[in-house]
Design a protein around this motif. Sequence first.
Motif, PDB file in Angstrom:
ATOM      1  N   LYS A  32     -20.686   0.885  -3.419  1.00  0.00           N
ATOM      2  CA  LYS A  32     -20.935   2.147  -2.706  1.00  0.00           C
ATOM      3  C   LYS A  32     -22.394   2.243  -2.239  1.00  0.00           C
ATOM      4  CE  LYS A  32     -18.497   5.855  -3.922  1.00  0.00           C
ATOM      5  NZ  LYS A  32     -17.374   6.103  -3.058  1.00  0.00           N
ATOM      6  N   GLU A  65      -8.782   2.044  -3.571  1.00  0.00           N
ATOM      7  CA  GLU A  65      -8.705   3.375  -2.947  1.00  0.00           C
ATOM      8  C   GLU A  65      -8.554   4.460  -4.013  1.00  0.00           C
ATOM      9  OE1 GLU A  65      -5.591   5.424   0.031  1.00  0.00           O
ATOM     10  OE2 GLU A  65      -6.441   3.522   0.743  1.00  0.00           O
ATOM     11  N   SER A  66      -7.777   4.189  -5.069  1.00  0.00           N
ATOM     12  CA  SER A  66      -7.532   5.196  -6.112  1.00  0.00           C
ATOM     13  C   SER A  66      -8.789   5.515  -6.916  1.00  0.00           C
ATOM     14  CB  SER A  66      -6.412   4.735  -7.054  1.00  0.00           C
ATOM     15  OG  SER A  66      -6.875   3.743  -7.955  1.00  0.00           O
ATOM     16  N   ASP A  68     -11.765   5.583  -5.505  1.00  0.00           N
ATOM     17  CA  ASP A  68     -12.729   5.996  -4.485  1.00  0.00           C
ATOM     18  C   ASP A  68     -13.731   4.887  -4.175  1.00  0.00           C
ATOM     19  OD1 ASP A  68     -13.879   7.727  -2.605  1.00  0.00           O
ATOM     20  OD2 ASP A  68     -15.329   8.481  -4.069  1.00  0.00           O
ATOM     21  N   CYS A  69     -13.202   3.686  -3.974  1.00  0.00           N
ATOM     22  CA  CYS A  69     -14.020   2.528  -3.630  1.00  0.00           C
ATOM     23  C   CYS A  69     -13.344   1.793  -2.471  1.00  0.00           C
ATOM     24  CB  CYS A  69     -14.187   1.619  -4.848  1.00  0.00           C
ATOM     25  SG  CYS A  69     -15.365   0.270  -4.578  1.00  0.00           S
ATOM     26  N   THR A  70     -13.221   2.474  -1.363  1.00  0.00           N
ATOM     27  CA  THR A  70     -12.562   1.905  -0.199  1.00  0.00           C
ATOM     28  C   THR A  70     -13.500   0.936   0.504  1.00  0.00           C
ATOM     29  OG1 THR A  70     -11.273   3.933   0.043  1.00  0.00           O
ATOM     30  CG2 THR A  70     -11.358   2.458   1.941  1.00  0.00           C
TER      31      THR A  70
END
Length: 159
Positions: A32, A65-66, A68-70
């Motif tokens: 991120k 994605e689950s 929050d690391c797309t």
Amino acid sequence: MANIAVDFDGTIVTHEFPRIGNLLPGAKETIKALQANGHKVFLWTMRGYHPEHKRCLEEAAQYLESIDCTLDAINRSTSGFSTTSPKQHANLYIDDAALGCPLCLYPCNHGNDALCADWYEISKSLRELSYITSEQYSKICDDIHNTYSLKKLPYRPYC
């Protein structure tokens, strides 16, 4: 800005293929931070369609994605540079199997410890190369320390 390829099993999570392993401390936070600085990060993994395990690549993407690391792409470079080679272009590859990648021992769901990417050392190198800031590095280190403390685990770099 750089295009950065990141492996999944043993790098973002512990090795437990075909299952999804434990998230490694610092992996998500470092990815991120890279993205916040304008770098493009794509998943570069051997996971794909497997006759016995079917959708293991999709499961990895859904897992990321689950939490929050797309990532910016899955198994394809974000650089736009391409040839007929299956190797995807990146300025940097982060992979536990890469020569020189710092490793640590981390517990897996099956009860044993596994050699995995050491995100403390990876983030330190990324800071030294100016991919992330000192402030981001400090936050990543705090997150890594808190994860080890909360789980009551020793930090065990592998030398």
